[in-house]
Scaffold this motif. Structure first.
Motif, PDB file in Angstrom:
ATOM      1  N   ILE C 294       0.834  -1.206   0.000  1.00 53.57           N
ATOM      2  CA  ILE C 294       0.000   0.000   0.000  1.00 53.57           C
ATOM      3  C   ILE C 294       0.871   1.260   0.000  1.00 53.57           C
ATOM      4  O   ILE C 294       0.442   2.316  -0.420  1.00 53.57           O
ATOM      5  CB  ILE C 294      -0.949  -0.007   1.231  1.00 53.57           C
ATOM      6  CG1 ILE C 294      -1.849  -1.235   1.157  1.00 53.57           C
ATOM      7  CG2 ILE C 294      -1.819   1.230   1.278  1.00 53.57           C
ATOM      8  CD1 ILE C 294      -2.770  -1.375   2.333  1.00 53.57           C
ATOM      9  N   GLY C 295       2.128   1.108   0.442  1.00 53.35           N
ATOM     10  CA  GLY C 295       3.039   2.244   0.537  1.00 53.35           C
ATOM     11  C   GLY C 295       2.969   3.233  -0.611  1.00 53.35           C
ATOM     12  O   GLY C 295       2.757   4.422  -0.391  1.00 53.35           O
ATOM     13  N   PRO C 296       3.121   2.772  -1.864  1.00 55.59           N
ATOM     14  CA  PRO C 296       3.104   3.714  -2.983  1.00 55.59           C
ATOM     15  C   PRO C 296       1.755   4.409  -3.163  1.00 55.59           C
ATOM     16  O   PRO C 296       1.678   5.468  -3.775  1.00 55.59           O
ATOM     17  CB  PRO C 296       3.404   2.829  -4.198  1.00 55.59           C
ATOM     18  CG  PRO C 296       3.956   1.567  -3.657  1.00 55.59           C
ATOM     19  CD  PRO C 296       3.402   1.413  -2.290  1.00 55.59           C
ATOM     20  N   VAL C 297       0.687   3.810  -2.647  1.00 65.83           N
ATOM     21  CA  VAL C 297      -0.654   4.364  -2.845  1.00 65.83           C
ATOM     22  C   VAL C 297      -0.945   5.480  -1.841  1.00 65.83           C
ATOM     23  O   VAL C 297      -1.661   6.434  -2.143  1.00 65.83           O
ATOM     24  CB  VAL C 297      -1.729   3.258  -2.714  1.00 65.83           C
ATOM     25  CG1 VAL C 297      -3.101   3.796  -3.040  1.00 65.83           C
ATOM     26  CG2 VAL C 297      -1.385   2.090  -3.624  1.00 65.83           C
ATOM     27  N   ILE C 298      -0.351   5.345  -0.635  1.00 72.18           N
ATOM     28  CA  ILE C 298      -0.723   6.255   0.458  1.00 72.18           C
ATOM     29  C   ILE C 298      -0.548   7.749   0.118  1.00 72.18           C
ATOM     30  O   ILE C 298      -1.446   8.536   0.399  1.00 72.18           O
ATOM     31  CB  ILE C 298       0.042   5.896   1.753  1.00 72.18           C
ATOM     32  CG1 ILE C 298      -0.365   4.493   2.212  1.00 72.18           C
ATOM     33  CG2 ILE C 298      -0.298   6.885   2.856  1.00 72.18           C
ATOM     34  CD1 ILE C 298       0.372   4.025   3.431  1.00 72.18           C
ATOM     35  N   PRO C 299       0.575   8.169  -0.516  1.00 73.28           N
ATOM     36  CA  PRO C 299       0.678   9.612  -0.811  1.00 73.28           C
ATOM     37  C   PRO C 299      -0.505  10.125  -1.632  1.00 73.28           C
ATOM     38  O   PRO C 299      -0.983  11.235  -1.398  1.00 73.28           O
ATOM     39  CB  PRO C 299       1.974   9.706  -1.609  1.00 73.28           C
ATOM     40  CG  PRO C 299       2.771   8.531  -1.204  1.00 73.28           C
ATOM     41  CD  PRO C 299       1.796   7.451  -0.900  1.00 73.28           C
ATOM     42  N   TYR C 300      -0.981   9.290  -2.562  1.00 73.98           N
ATOM     43  CA  TYR C 300      -2.086   9.742  -3.402  1.00 73.98           C
ATOM     44  C   TYR C 300      -3.398   9.736  -2.637  1.00 73.98           C
ATOM     45  O   TYR C 300      -4.262  10.592  -2.856  1.00 73.98           O
ATOM     46  CB  TYR C 300      -2.169   8.881  -4.664  1.00 73.98           C
ATOM     47  CG  TYR C 300      -0.869   8.910  -5.437  1.00 73.98           C
ATOM     48  CD1 TYR C 300      -0.454  10.084  -6.065  1.00 73.98           C
ATOM     49  CD2 TYR C 300      -0.038   7.807  -5.486  1.00 73.98           C
ATOM     50  CE1 TYR C 300       0.742  10.138  -6.733  1.00 73.98           C
ATOM     51  CE2 TYR C 300       1.163   7.849  -6.163  1.00 73.98           C
ATOM     52  CZ  TYR C 300       1.554   9.010  -6.788  1.00 73.98           C
ATOM     53  OH  TYR C 300       2.745   9.067  -7.437  1.00 73.98           O
ATOM     54  N   LEU C 301      -3.550   8.776  -1.719  1.00 70.29           N
ATOM     55  CA  LEU C 301      -4.729   8.795  -0.845  1.00 70.29           C
ATOM     56  C   LEU C 301      -4.706  10.050   0.016  1.00 70.29           C
ATOM     57  O   LEU C 301      -5.727  10.706   0.220  1.00 70.29           O
ATOM     58  CB  LEU C 301      -4.749   7.547   0.047  1.00 70.29           C
ATOM     59  CG  LEU C 301      -5.208   6.256  -0.619  1.00 70.29           C
ATOM     60  CD1 LEU C 301      -5.117   5.097   0.369  1.00 70.29           C
ATOM     61  CD2 LEU C 301      -6.642   6.388  -1.125  1.00 70.29           C
ATOM     62  N   LEU C 302      -3.504  10.382   0.492  1.00 68.12           N
ATOM     63  CA  LEU C 302      -3.339  11.601   1.283  1.00 68.12           C
ATOM     64  C   LEU C 302      -3.779  12.810   0.469  1.00 68.12           C
ATOM     65  O   LEU C 302      -4.491  13.698   0.947  1.00 68.12           O
ATOM     66  CB  LEU C 302      -1.863  11.735   1.688  1.00 68.12           C
ATOM     67  CG  LEU C 302      -1.486  12.918   2.556  1.00 68.12           C
ATOM     68  CD1 LEU C 302      -2.077  12.752   3.941  1.00 68.12           C
ATOM     69  CD2 LEU C 302       0.025  13.062   2.645  1.00 68.12           C
ATOM     70  N   LEU C 303      -3.372  12.818  -0.798  1.00 69.97           N
ATOM     71  CA  LEU C 303      -3.749  13.914  -1.700  1.00 69.97           C
ATOM     72  C   LEU C 303      -5.269  14.037  -1.793  1.00 69.97           C
ATOM     73  O   LEU C 303      -5.830  15.128  -1.645  1.00 69.97           O
ATOM     74  CB  LEU C 303      -3.158  13.670  -3.088  1.00 69.97           C
ATOM     75  CG  LEU C 303      -3.623  14.628  -4.183  1.00 69.97           C
ATOM     76  CD1 LEU C 303      -2.888  15.947  -4.085  1.00 69.97           C
ATOM     77  CD2 LEU C 303      -3.435  14.034  -5.562  1.00 69.97           C
ATOM     78  N   VAL C 304      -5.932  12.896  -2.004  1.00 73.79           N
ATOM     79  CA  VAL C 304      -7.391  12.927  -2.144  1.00 73.79           C
ATOM     80  C   VAL C 304      -8.032  13.409  -0.842  1.00 73.79           C
ATOM     81  O   VAL C 304      -8.936  14.242  -0.844  1.00 73.79           O
ATOM     82  CB  VAL C 304      -7.920  11.537  -2.550  1.00 73.79           C
ATOM     83  CG1 VAL C 304      -9.437  11.515  -2.522  1.00 73.79           C
ATOM     84  CG2 VAL C 304      -7.418  11.164  -3.933  1.00 73.79           C
ATOM     85  N   ALA C 305      -7.508  12.908   0.289  1.00 76.92           N
ATOM     86  CA  ALA C 305      -8.064  13.319   1.578  1.00 76.92           C
ATOM     87  C   ALA C 305      -7.901  14.824   1.784  1.00 76.92           C
ATOM     88  O   ALA C 305      -8.831  15.516   2.191  1.00 76.92           O
ATOM     89  CB  ALA C 305      -7.376  12.544   2.706  1.00 76.92           C
ATOM     90  N   VAL C 306      -6.722  15.336   1.467  1.00 80.49           N
ATOM     91  CA  VAL C 306      -6.486  16.774   1.626  1.00 80.49           C
ATOM     92  C   VAL C 306      -7.436  17.564   0.722  1.00 80.49           C
ATOM     93  O   VAL C 306      -8.002  18.583   1.123  1.00 80.49           O
ATOM     94  CB  VAL C 306      -5.007  17.113   1.325  1.00 80.49           C
ATOM     95  CG1 VAL C 306      -4.831  18.598   1.121  1.00 80.49           C
ATOM     96  CG2 VAL C 306      -4.128  16.637   2.458  1.00 80.49           C
TER      97      VAL C 306
END
Lengths: 429, 252, 319
Positions: C294-306
Motif C-alpha cells: 500500500i506504501g506507494p498508494v498512500i501519498p495519493y490517498l493523502l492527496l485525495v483526503a487533503v
C-alpha cells in the motif's frame, strides 16, 4: 498565422445556415470511412485504421477538456484504461453467463462505467482550473495506477487481462473474427462520438464550457458554477474516453495496467495539442499524424519519440493552433487572393524550413547512432544521405543546415510580415 | 419592504488591517445610489463583499430581507443581485452574442442543458437580440469580444450584468478610462438599461454622480461618513473636510 | 515493531523526506515566483544524477557534487531564457505544456546518450563506511552525509531568502514584479536565476540521490508525481507546507515498507486463516495486500483526503 476562435467550426454555423449544408461534411466523412477499407485492404492496414480511429475518438474526448473547457488534465488515460478493463470484464462475464450480448454495444458499458467514475473524479478535481486541476488529475491518475497493482484479479498482473471477442457470438451479421468487423464497429462509433461531441459544443453546456475556459470567475457572476461546468465536462470526456478504451480492448483483445498509466495520458495530450485544440477536428488530425508516426516511424528510426517531443515543443512555442491551425491559415491564404504575390517568399520560407528539418533529422539520427545504437556501427543512411556517426563532416553538415536555416528564417519571416502588412494596406485603399 | 439592500455593521480585515470598518448602508428599491470616496477608501472591497467575491469578517448583508453575507457569487446573482467590474471582465475569445447567451441562460431556466442546441432556443435568441439592440452592439454581434473597442467592451461588461435579469445592480466604475464624449454616451446607456432597477454605483466622475444619483454615500477609510441627496452631500461639512482636506483633485 | 526498526525508519524517513524537500523547495520557489509549475523539475533531478555519475568517473565524487549542479543550473537557465520566456505570452497553460514537452525530450535525450539500462552509480569510496552503530546494526556514512547536505542546503536557502538583499529582491519579485522592476532590478534576470537555482537544487538532489535511488531513465517519471502531491498537500507556493509534506511523505513511505503486516495477518489474529471462498477473487486480492504494497498508494490517498477536507493544502492561504 494566428487563427483565432472566430474561425472555429463552433462559431461559423449561424442559425440561418440550413441543416443540409452543415450536414455535408458529415456525409463526406461517412463516405470516406466506407471507402477506406476498400482502398487499404491488407489486414495490417485495417488494424492500423482501427488504432487510428480509436485514438481519434480518444483525442476528441480530450479536447472537450483542453480546447473547449480550457482544462489541462494529466490523467485522461485513466478513463481510457478503465473503460477498456470494464469492457473486457463485461465480455468475459457475459460470455461465462452465456449471454448473446451484441459486441458492438460493449463500448456502451465501458462508457457508462467511465461516466460514473468521471463524475467522482470530476467532483474531486473540479474545484479549481489551471495548475491545481492539472496536478489533481495527475495525482488521481497515479492513485488509480498505483492501486491497480493491488488488485490482480481485476487488472491482471504483468501480462494483463485477455479475452476473446468472438465469445459473445455473432450479431448484426458479423462474427467479429476478422479485423474488418472491428473496423466497422470503430468507424460507426467514431461517427457517433464525433457527432455527439460536436452537438455538445453547440448546447448551452458547451457554451458554458467555453465561458469557463475564457473567464471562469465571471461565470460565477452570471449565475453558474464553474465547478459544476468543469465536473460535467470531465464526466462527458471520461465517458467518451471509455468508448475509446473499450474499442481498444475489442481491437487488441488484451488490456494491461499500462493502458491507464501516465504514458497514455501524455500521449493523448500531445496528440490533441499537436493536432490543434481550437478546431473541432484538430484532435482527429493529431491522432492520425501521431498514430502514423508511432506505427511507421518507429519502424525506421529509434528516435521517433524524440521527434514526437520536438514536434510538440515546436507547436507549443510557435504554432499554438496546432496542425489544424496551419491548415486553416493555408486555406485563408488561398482565399485571400494575394497568394500569388506571397508565393515566392513562402516557397523560400518552405525551403529554409525543409533544410532546417533535414539538419535536425541528421543531427538526431547521428546522436542516436553515437549513443543508444552505437552497437550498430557508425555507418548509416539517413534520407538517402550516407552518414558516419564518427565523422566530423557528417556532424558539420547537420550543424550547418540547422544554423543556416535558423539564421535565414528570421529575416525571411520579417520580410513576409512587411509584405503582408503592405498587402493589407493595399486592400484597405 | 422598501429597502432592496441593507448592510449592517459590515467588517472585513486582511490580516491585522481592517479595510471595511463597520459599514451601514441602505439601498431603497428603485433608487440610483452612488458610492463615492477617496482612493483606498474600500469601495471596491465593499462591492466584492456584497457580490460574494470575498467573505466578510463579520456583519450582515440583507438582500430582500435575507442575509447573503458570505454566499457564493452565483447564488447572489440568482437571488437577483448582479454586478459589473471595474476592469473589463468578459469572455474574450467568444463572440458578443455568445457572451450574452451565457448571461441570459440562467434566468430563462436553461441551466446546464445539453439536450438541445443553443441556437434552437427561441427565448435566448430573442433576449440576446433585445440586449444587442439596447447596448448598441448589433453590428458587432458575431465579432469576438477581444476585438471590440474599449467603450464597446465596457458596454458588453454592463450588458453581462444586466442580462442576468437582476433587479439590483452594482456597477463598479462603469466609465473608468473613458474620454469625455464617451462618458456621456455611456451614462445615457446606463440610464437606459437600468431603468426601473435599483442601482449602486461607484464612480469617480463627480459631474456624472451629482447629475444622476438619487442619493449618495461617502465612504472614507472603511466607514460611511454621510448618506443623503446630492444637495445634502454638497453641504455636508464632514464630506467637505474629507475631500477638500485630503485632495483637491478628487473633488474636482 | 521493534525500537530498532522504528529508529532506522525515522532516520531513513527523515533522509528521504529531506531529499524530497530539496526538490520540492525548488519547485515551490519557481511556482510562487513565476506561477509556473515546472513539470520538468524531476527531469533536472535525473540529469543531475546522470551528470554526477559521468563527471565523478573522471574527477571523483566531490568535484562532481559541485560541477554537476552548476551544469544542471545552466541547462535550467538556458531553458528558461530561450524557451519558457517565449511561451509566457500564451499564459500558464502554454508554460506548463512547454515544461511537459521539455520533460519528454529530456527523458528521450537521456536514453539516447546513456541507454535504457540503469547506471552503475556507486557510493564514493571515501563515504563507504559505517557511520555509527545502534542496536548492533550499522548506519552507512553516505546516508548520514546526504542528511547533513540536505539540512545544510535547507538552512542556507532559508538564510539567503530571509537575511540577504538578494533574498529580499526575490521575495519582492514574487509578489510585486512590476514594482521591483520599476526600482531598477532586472526582473527577467531574477526569474532566470531563480529557475537556474531551482534546477541546480534538483541537480544536487540528483547527485547525492543517484547512488541510493537507481540512476535510470524512468527515475524522473516515477518521482515527478510524488513531488506534485507534496506541493499540493503542503499548499501551492508554501515553502513551510512543502517542508512538512515532504517529511510526511518520507515517513509514510519508509514506515510502510518497514511494517510487515498484511490483511491476512490481521484476520489471522482472530483465527481466520483463509478468505471465505464464497466472496470471490476481489476479496482474496484484498486479503493478500500487505502494508508495504500500500506504501506507494498512500501519498495519493493523502492527496485525495487533503482535497476533500482542506482544498487549499495544509499550509495554503486560500482555496
Amino acid at each position: 498565422m494566428s487563427v483565432n476562435a472566430a474561425e472555429t467550426p463552433q462559431q461559423t454555423s449561424t442559425p440561418q445556415k440550413s441543416g443540409l449544408i452543415s450536414g455535408l461534411p458529415w456525409v463526406a466523412i461517412a463516405v470516406a470511412l466506407a471507402l477506406l477499407p476498400m482502398i487499404f485492404t491488407s489486414n495490417s492496414m485495417i488494424s492500423t485504421l482501427n488504432y487510428l480511429g480509436t485514438m481519434a475518438i480518444f483525442a476528441l474526448s480530450y479536447n472537450v477538456l483542453l480546447g473547449q473547457t480550457g482544462l489541462l488534465s494529466l490523467g485522461h488515460g485513466t478513463f481510457f484504461g478503465l473503460g477498456g478493463f470494464i469492457a473486457t470484464h463485461a465480455v468475459l462475464h457475459m460470455a461465462d453467463a452465456g449471454w448473446n450480448f451484441p459486441l458492438p454495444l460493449v463500448p456502451l458499458i465501458g462508457a457508462a462505467g467511465a461516466l460514473v467514475l468521471g463524475f467522482f473524479g470530476g467532483w474531486l478535481a473540479s474545484g479549481r482550473g489551471g495548475m491545481p486541476f492539472a496536478m489533481i488529475t495527475l495525482g488521481l491518475a497515479e492513485l488509480v495506477y498505483a492501486a491497480a497493482a493491488l488488485f490482480p484479479s481485476i487488472y491482471g498482473s504483468e501480462e494483463g487481462i485477455s479475452m476473446d471477442r468472438m465469445d459473445l457470438g455473432a450479431s448484426f451479421g458479423m462474427d467479429y473474427g476478422p479485423t474488418l468487423d472491428i473496423y466497422v464497429i470503430v468507424a460507426v462509433w467514431f461517427l457517433i462520438c464525433a457527432a455527439l461531441l460536436y452537438f455538445f459544443s453547440k448546447t448551452p453546456l458547451g457554451l458554458l464550457a467555453n465561458s469557463v475556459r475564457d473567464n471562469a470567475e465571471r461565470v460565477e457572476f452570471i449565475g453558474f458554477s464553474s465547478k459544476r461546468v468543469r465536473m460535467l465536462a470531465y464526466a462527458i470526456a471520461a465517458a467518451i474516453a471509455g468508448v475509446a478504451g473499450s474499442l481498444a480492448a475489442l481491437n487488441f483483445e488484451i488490456m494491461t495496467v499500462n493502458e491507464l498509466g501516465a504514458a497514455t495520458s501524455t500521449l493523448v495530450l500531445l496528440m490533441t495539442y499537436i493536432g490543434g485544440t481550437k478546431h473541432f477536428f484538430g484532435p482527429v488530425l493529431g491522432a492520425i499524424v501521431i498514430g502514423l508516426m508511432k506505427i511507421w516511424l518507429s519502424d525506421i528510426s529509434s528516435a521517433w519519440m524524440m521527434y514526437f517531443g520536438l514536434l510538440f515543443i515546436f507547436v507549443v512555442m510557435v504554432q499554438p493552433a496546432g496542425l489544424a491551425g496551419i491548415l486553416m491559415s493555408g486555406v485563408t491564404l488561398m482565399r485571400s487572393g494575394t497568394f500569388k504575390m506571397q508565393a515566392p517568399l513562402l516557397a523560400l520560407i518552405g525551403l529554409t524550413g525543409l533544410a532546417t528539418l533535414v539538419g535536425i533529422i541528421v543531427l538526431t539520427e547521428l546522436a542516436y547512432r553515437a549513443g543508444l545504437d552505437a552497437g550498430l556501427g557508425p555507418q548509416m543512411t539517413v534520407l538517402w544521405l550516407p552518414l558516419n556517426a564518427t565523422s566530423v563532416l557528417s556532424w558539420g553538415f547537420g550543424f550547418v543546415l540547422v544554423a543556416g536555416g535558423v539564421l535565414t528564417m528570421r529575416p525571411l519571416l520579417d520580410r513576409l510580415d512587411t509584405l503582408r502588412h503592405s498587402l493589407g494596406k493595399g486592400e484597405m485603399a | 419592504m422598501t429597502n432592496a439592500l441593507e448592510i449592517k455593521d459590515l467588517r472585513k480585515s486582511f490580516g491585522p488591517v481592517e479595510i471595511i470598518r463597520g459599514v451601514n448602508l441602505d439601498l431603497r428599491k428603485g433608487e440610483r445610489h452612488a458610492l463615492i470616496g477617496p482612493n483606498g477608501a474600500g469601495k471596491s472591497t465593499l462591492f466584492h463583499l456584497i457580490s460574494g467575491r470575498i467573505t466578510p469578517t463579520s456583519g450582515q448583508i440583507l438582500f430582500d430581507g435575507k442575509n447573503i453575507a458570505g454566499h457564493p457569487p452565483a447564488e447572489i446573482v440568482r437571488a437577483g443581485l448582479s454586478r459589473s467590474f471595474q476592469i473589463t471582465n468578459i469572455f474574450p475569445q467568444m463572440t458578443v452574442t455568445e457572451n450574452l447567451r451565457c448571461a441570459v441562460l440562467w434566468k430563462l431556466g436553461h441551466r446546464y442543458t445539453l439536450l438541445r442546441p443553443t441556437s434552437s432556443l427561441k427565448d435566448v435568441a430573442a433576449e440576446c437580440e433585445r440586449l444587442l439592440t439596447e447596448l448598441g452592439l448589433t453590428h458587432r454581434a458575431h465579432d469576438t469580444a477581444d476585438s471590440l473597442t474599449y467603450p464597446e467592451q465596457r458596454a458588453l461588461e454592463l450588458g453581462l450584468a444586466v442580462a442576468s435579469g437582476a433587479n439590483t445592480l452594482l456597477l463598479d466604475e462603469p466609465m473608468a478610462g473613458m474620454s469625455h464624449s464617451e462618458t456621456d454616451a455611456a451614462l445615457q446607456l446606463i440610464m437606459k438599461v437600468t431603468e426601473g432597477k435599483t442601482l449602486l454605483m461607484v464612480e469617480h466622475d463627480m459631474g456624472v454622480i451629482f447629475e444622476m444619483a438619487d442619493r449618495i454615500s461617502v465612504l472614507v477609510y472603511g466607514e460611511i461618513i454621510a448618506t443623503g441627496t446630492p444637495e445634502e452631500i454638497r453641504a455636508n461639512p464632514a464630506v467637505q473636510e474629507a475631500y477638500l482636506g485630503a485632495s483637491e483633485e478628487d473633488a474636482a | 515493531m521493534s525500537a530498532e526498526v522504528i529508529t532506522f525508519s525515522l532516520l531513513n524517513g527523515t533522509l528521504y523526506g529531506m531529499l524530497l524537500f530539496l526538490l520540492a523547495s525548488g519547485l515551490t520557489l519557481i511556482f510562487s515566483m513565476m506561477g509556473v509549475l515546472n513539470f520538468a523539475h524531476a527531469s533536472f533531478f535525473m540529469i543531475g544524477a546522470y551528470f554526477g555519475f559521468e563527471i565523478s568517473k573522471y574527477v571523483g565524487f566531490f568535484p562532481a557534487l559541485i560541477l554537476a549542479p552548476i551544469l544542471v543550473g545552466l541547462v535550467g537557465a538556458l531553458i528558461e531564457r530561450y524557451g519558457l520566456r517565449r511561451v509566457h505570452k500564451f499564459g500558464h497553460l502554454g508554460e506548463l505544456l512547454f515544461t511537459i514537452g521539455v520533460a519528454f525530450v529530456i527523458e528521450e535525450a537521456v536514453q539516447m546518450i546513456w541507454g535504457r539500462s540503469p547506471m552503475d552509480y556507486q557510493i564514493p569510496a571515501a563515504l563507504d563506511f559505517t557511520a555509527f552503530e545502534i542496536f548492533g546494526t550499522g548506519y552507512p556514512a553516505f546516508r548520514l552525509f546526504m542528511l547533513i547536505m540536505s539540512v545544510a542546503i535547507f538552512a542556507a536557502l532559508a538564510l539567503l531568502l530571509t537575511r540577504t538583499r538578494v533574498g529580499l529582491v526575490v521575495k519582492a519579485s514574487l509578489t510585486h514584479p512590476e514594482m521591483v522592476s520599476m526600482l531598477g532590478h532586472d526582473v527577467p534576470l531574477v526569474f532566470m536565476s531563480v529557475f537556474g537555482v531551482g534546477s541546480a537544487l534538483a541537480g544536487i538532489a540528483g547527485v547525492i540521490g543517484g547512488p541510493i535511488l537507481i540512476t535510470q531513465p524512468s527515475m524522473a517519471m516515477s518521482l515527478g508525481p510524488i513531488l506534485f502531491v507534496i506541493v499540493v498537500v503542503g499548499g501551492l507556493g508554501s515553502l513551510s507546507g512543502a517542508f512538512v509534506a515532504s517529511l510526511l511523505v518520507g515517513f509514510i513511505q519508509t514506515f510502510a515498507v518497514a511494517i510487515d503486516l498484511s490483511v491476512a495477518d490481521v484476520f489471522g489474529l482472530v483465527g481466520v486463516t483463509q478468505p471465505p471462498a464464497a466472496l470471490g477473487a476481489l476479496v482474496s486480492d484484498i486479503w493478500n495486500v500487505s502494508v508495504s504494497q500500500i506504501g506507494p498508494v498512500i501519498p495519493y490517498l493523502l492527496l485525495v483526503a487533503v482535497l476533500i477536507f482542506r482544498p487549499m493544502g495544509l499550509f495554503g492561504k486560500r482555496a
